[in-house]
Design a protein around this motif. Sequence first.
Motif, PDB file in Angstrom:
ATOM      1  N   SER A 172       0.659  -1.337  -0.012  1.00  0.00           N
ATOM      2  CA  SER A 172      -0.080   0.207   0.001  1.00  0.00           C
ATOM      3  C   SER A 172       0.703   1.201  -0.092  1.00  0.00           C
ATOM      4  O   SER A 172       0.412   2.388  -0.329  1.00  0.00           O
ATOM      5  CB  SER A 172      -1.020   0.090   1.232  1.00  0.00           C
ATOM      6  OG  SER A 172      -0.033  -0.051   2.710  1.00  0.00           O
ATOM      7  N   THR A 173       2.099   1.073   0.363  1.00  0.00           N
ATOM      8  CA  THR A 173       3.017   2.392   0.308  1.00  0.00           C
ATOM      9  C   THR A 173       4.116   2.420  -0.713  1.00  0.00           C
ATOM     10  O   THR A 173       4.436   3.436  -1.325  1.00  0.00           O
ATOM     11  CB  THR A 173       3.568   2.301   1.591  1.00  0.00           C
ATOM     12  OG1 THR A 173       4.377   1.359   2.205  1.00  0.00           O
ATOM     13  CG2 THR A 173       2.560   2.612   2.792  1.00  0.00           C
ATOM     14  N   GLU A 174       4.716   1.297  -0.965  1.00  0.00           N
ATOM     15  CA  GLU A 174       5.947   1.277  -1.779  1.00  0.00           C
ATOM     16  C   GLU A 174       5.480   0.528  -3.186  1.00  0.00           C
ATOM     17  O   GLU A 174       6.242   0.699  -4.056  1.00  0.00           O
ATOM     18  CB  GLU A 174       7.053   0.239  -1.176  1.00  0.00           C
ATOM     19  CG  GLU A 174       7.399   1.031   0.279  1.00  0.00           C
ATOM     20  CD  GLU A 174       8.791   0.228   0.773  1.00  0.00           C
ATOM     21  OE1 GLU A 174       9.148  -0.891   0.066  1.00  0.00           O
ATOM     22  OE2 GLU A 174       9.210   0.380   1.896  1.00  0.00           O
ATOM     23  N   VAL A 202      -5.618  -0.213   2.614  1.00  0.00           N
ATOM     24  CA  VAL A 202      -5.842   0.886   2.521  1.00  0.00           C
ATOM     25  C   VAL A 202      -7.123   1.308   3.254  1.00  0.00           C
ATOM     26  O   VAL A 202      -7.241   2.641   3.858  1.00  0.00           O
ATOM     27  CB  VAL A 202      -5.868   1.395   1.134  1.00  0.00           C
ATOM     28  CG1 VAL A 202      -6.341   2.912   0.852  1.00  0.00           C
ATOM     29  CG2 VAL A 202      -4.817   0.912   0.109  1.00  0.00           C
ATOM     30  N   PHE A 203      -7.923   0.439   3.656  1.00  0.00           N
ATOM     31  CA  PHE A 203      -9.258   0.622   4.053  1.00  0.00           C
ATOM     32  C   PHE A 203      -8.908   0.866   5.642  1.00  0.00           C
ATOM     33  O   PHE A 203      -9.944   1.859   6.224  1.00  0.00           O
ATOM     34  CB  PHE A 203     -10.010  -0.559   4.078  1.00  0.00           C
ATOM     35  CG  PHE A 203     -11.611  -0.438   4.755  1.00  0.00           C
ATOM     36  CD1 PHE A 203     -12.422   0.282   3.977  1.00  0.00           C
ATOM     37  CD2 PHE A 203     -11.880  -1.013   6.171  1.00  0.00           C
ATOM     38  CE1 PHE A 203     -13.741   0.634   4.437  1.00  0.00           C
ATOM     39  CE2 PHE A 203     -12.822  -0.674   6.467  1.00  0.00           C
ATOM     40  CZ  PHE A 203     -13.871  -0.027   5.773  1.00  0.00           C
ATOM     41  N   LYS A 210      -5.538   7.985   3.488  1.00  0.00           N
ATOM     42  CA  LYS A 210      -6.104   7.051   2.724  1.00  0.00           C
ATOM     43  C   LYS A 210      -6.102   7.420   1.048  1.00  0.00           C
ATOM     44  O   LYS A 210      -5.592   7.045   0.239  1.00  0.00           O
ATOM     45  CB  LYS A 210      -7.519   6.496   2.925  1.00  0.00           C
ATOM     46  CG  LYS A 210      -8.132   5.517   2.008  1.00  0.00           C
ATOM     47  CD  LYS A 210      -9.543   5.354   1.933  1.00  0.00           C
ATOM     48  CE  LYS A 210      -9.594   4.867   3.357  1.00  0.00           C
ATOM     49  NZ  LYS A 210     -11.188   4.550   3.913  1.00  0.00           N
ATOM     50  N   ILE A 211      -6.606   8.800   1.119  1.00  0.00           N
ATOM     51  CA  ILE A 211      -6.506   9.481  -0.306  1.00  0.00           C
ATOM     52  C   ILE A 211      -5.087   9.719  -0.739  1.00  0.00           C
ATOM     53  O   ILE A 211      -4.594   9.469  -1.913  1.00  0.00           O
ATOM     54  CB  ILE A 211      -7.195  10.962  -0.233  1.00  0.00           C
ATOM     55  CG1 ILE A 211      -8.685  10.672   0.086  1.00  0.00           C
ATOM     56  CG2 ILE A 211      -7.015  11.579  -1.450  1.00  0.00           C
ATOM     57  CD1 ILE A 211      -9.442  11.876   0.477  1.00  0.00           C
ATOM     58  N   ASP A 212      -4.012  10.199   0.010  1.00  0.00           N
ATOM     59  CA  ASP A 212      -2.884  10.437   0.058  1.00  0.00           C
ATOM     60  C   ASP A 212      -2.103   9.003  -0.444  1.00  0.00           C
ATOM     61  O   ASP A 212      -1.109   8.939  -1.588  1.00  0.00           O
ATOM     62  CB  ASP A 212      -2.095  10.809   1.042  1.00  0.00           C
ATOM     63  CG  ASP A 212      -2.489  12.398   1.264  1.00  0.00           C
ATOM     64  OD1 ASP A 212      -3.054  13.094   0.496  1.00  0.00           O
ATOM     65  OD2 ASP A 212      -2.260  12.918   2.478  1.00  0.00           O
ATOM     66  N   SER A 213      -2.485   7.850   0.192  1.00  0.00           N
ATOM     67  CA  SER A 213      -1.811   6.534  -0.255  1.00  0.00           C
ATOM     68  C   SER A 213      -2.243   6.110  -1.498  1.00  0.00           C
ATOM     69  O   SER A 213      -1.402   5.678  -2.477  1.00  0.00           O
ATOM     70  CB  SER A 213      -2.071   5.708   0.760  1.00  0.00           C
ATOM     71  OG  SER A 213      -1.746   4.446   0.508  1.00  0.00           O
ATOM     72  N   ASP A 234     -10.214  -5.060   0.507  1.00  0.00           N
ATOM     73  CA  ASP A 234     -10.267  -4.969   1.833  1.00  0.00           C
ATOM     74  C   ASP A 234     -11.634  -5.596   2.555  1.00  0.00           C
ATOM     75  O   ASP A 234     -11.686  -6.057   3.706  1.00  0.00           O
ATOM     76  CB  ASP A 234      -9.951  -3.692   2.522  1.00  0.00           C
ATOM     77  CG  ASP A 234      -8.607  -3.166   2.307  1.00  0.00           C
ATOM     78  OD1 ASP A 234      -7.412  -4.003   2.394  1.00  0.00           O
ATOM     79  OD2 ASP A 234      -8.431  -1.883   1.992  1.00  0.00           O
ATOM     80  N   SER A 235     -12.587  -5.952   1.671  1.00  0.00           N
ATOM     81  CA  SER A 235     -14.136  -6.068   2.103  1.00  0.00           C
ATOM     82  C   SER A 235     -14.374  -7.115   1.043  1.00  0.00           C
ATOM     83  O   SER A 235     -13.798  -7.419  -0.372  1.00  0.00           O
ATOM     84  CB  SER A 235     -14.741  -5.024   2.122  1.00  0.00           C
ATOM     85  OG  SER A 235     -15.073  -4.341   0.739  1.00  0.00           O
TER      86      SER A 235
END
Length: 832
Positions: A172-174, A202-203, A210-213, A234-235
């Motif tokens: 989610s980050t890299e 992300v959830f 969350k928007i920035d990620s 996530d769901s």
Amino acid sequence: MSATEEKQQGHRAGGYKQKNKGHKHGKHRTKGEVDRENKGRVSVTALTKKQRKEQRKMDRRHKANQLRRNKKDMVLTEKRRLGSRDGPPHLVAVVSLHAGVDAGAVTKLLRGEGAGGLLHQEQCITGITDSFGLILPRFKQRFTFLSYSTADMHSLLDVVKIADSLLFVLDSTEGWDSYGEYCLSCLFAQGLPSHALVCQGVFDLPMKKKIDSRRALSKITEVRFPDTRLFALDSEQDGILLLRHLGTQRQRKLGYRSRRSHMLGQNITFTPNTPAEGTGGNTGLGILCVSGYVRGRPLRVDRLVHICGHGDFQLSQIDAPQDPLPLIFTSRPVKLGKGGDINMLDSIEDEAPVRVLMKADPSSRESLQNEADVDPMDGEQTWPTETELLEAEEARKSKRVMKVPKGTSDYQATWIVDEDEEENGEIDEESSADDDDDDDMLDEAMDGEDDEINSQDAGSCGSEEEEEEEEEEELCPPERVGADQLYDEHLDETAEVEGLKRYREARANVHFPDEVDTPLQSSAKNRFQRYRGLKSFRSSPWDPMENLPADYSRIFQFKNFERTRHRILAEAAEEEEEGAMAGWYVTLHIIDVPLSVMESVQSGKPLVLVSLLPHEQKMSVMHVLVRRHPCNTEPIKSKEELVFHCGFRRFRASPIFSQHTTADKHKMERFLRPDAPTVVSVYAPITFSPAGVLLFRQHNDGIQDLVATGSLLSCDPRRVVLKRIVLSGHPFHINRRSAVVRYMFFNRDDIMWFKPVELRTKWGRRGHIKEALGTHGHMKCVFDNQLPSQDTVMMNLFKRVYPRWTYDPYVPSSLPWVKREVPVEEDDSDME
């Protein structure tokens, strides 16, 4: 003559009458000129406007619309068939591109009841635990999910070759790490099917983060995947959206698999041959029964099948068992059995008996012969006839016979000087029997002499080194010494020495391309007797059938490869009604399969089969056009063993490198160039293009690095690859256009032997050897212009080279890739 007689005879023009030039009328020719140019050929009668059937504008528009509609319907039919009742299940491979993500969490969420799936078939593929089948009656589709580790790169590439869609799991980050970038490089080079991107976690983030990620992750992925959608999984609702997207997305066609039938083995069993079936007891061979869904083209029983990583085999029969993943539409609720599986007794009828679809006919089945039959007596001299004896006697009387080195052709013999006839005849047979790598052997011998000198120097100054080591131990603390020893334990000294030697050779080849030192102790005409000079590399003739090696008697070649390829691919496209159709669940009975194939399946590796086209099991000389991969910077030498991924095939071989040009002769490259496309020639089974190619280099520790990527070029044993060597000399005395050159040769016989070869200089002068001066290698040369004092005189010699026959279809598994450091010296600023 009277005026009356002149009038009766008519007026005659004098010799000074003016004659005007004819008008240049362009392309107009008389009928006589046309007939003389045609030389009796009759042209095709052109249709007149009345005979040609003209279509109105509206008719042409309707015809274009019909063609467009038919093509669109064909694409939609093929797309809707995938995953439906009539087609194979949608095969999805889950690939994790970061060490911190878990692909099992993604598959666990997709197999949940909330995702809409009703049937779970756990471990639907033999040997692979994280695989399951999923039926979605809501979408009228069925899926087969396969999650495979990226540690074994060869198995991952085999899975991607037959997967319909790829599901990349990102962080989610890299996004992806360095090894994930390496996997993407390999997958893009091989050919990437339809794919989707997934990230988790992300959830759980706050709304702003969350928007920035999502924004940062989209910026990372748009470089590699500009038009690919990123899903947050996530769901269970996200799982439904992802399944809908996988089932409806556009399928990308890969040329090397769309023209061949292929299959992923799901249920695999092995039955050893009985002593009566084998060739004498337990031979380790048996019958391999592979069950799976046919994909691509129809599968014929008389064609050979290739198991990726194991070789080519024959089929005995094809069975039609019951489909283990049927697409059932029922209005009543489905009862789940033990382990979450549907109770098949309530949804379908009892299991039907296995039906035999077709059996192979031994008379029409393709042979496994991959090499041509070699008759060792073909090269023997038969007893001559009386006519041949008479012709030989007349030729002997009319022409003087000269002794030439072994392997010399007719037009090579024209370079031999008549004055040295007796000396030229005394050629050592052992030196003439050297292989194509004679100059490499000389380099190794010279390296051996350097090693001996270094060892002597090391022995003479051993005491000084011991004293220096003692001083270093006194200066360095014990903790530092222990850390250095721990670091040295993981360092392979042999690999370091080999890498440094290869690096120095590559640097020398960049600064002094193809330059070779003339031996001091041996004769140059014996050392370089397989080489010849060329007046012009572009226009000088070179017979491609001259002095071929013995390996060429084992290969096959086409009269016209492109014409054969078009014919075979066209015939394969017309075989719609023959064999097992695409989408059928069948069982293939493969005969004479070694036990190692089953052991590989039991160890967790996938079994991928592909049906070969005609002639694709035969050996020939294949040429591949590749480019050096930027992630690898180590020098790759010609004739070094590499691992090839060519289409569905995977093998090891020792290729040669050459320049990619349109001429009839191509210069060999000693190292794989990083800045230009290179043609790689190798002995390998015939493969019809298009097909992607990947080249790996295996190290001693089992790690395999990607060194080059490209595509299949052609199959042409007549492609002439010439190895060039440059003998250099230095001007000693210069007198305008003539000069005395030394250090190129070291005896008079060598100068007379190479006298017909043209000379050139680094400053663009051209010349030839006029005469030899003395007996120590000095020679007088004449050039076309003034020779500068700082110039260098060079002589270019060429010989044809061939790849080594080291083809091996069995490739060991690859360990995970790690980034390596290249040994660097202080004076490597000019090295590319």
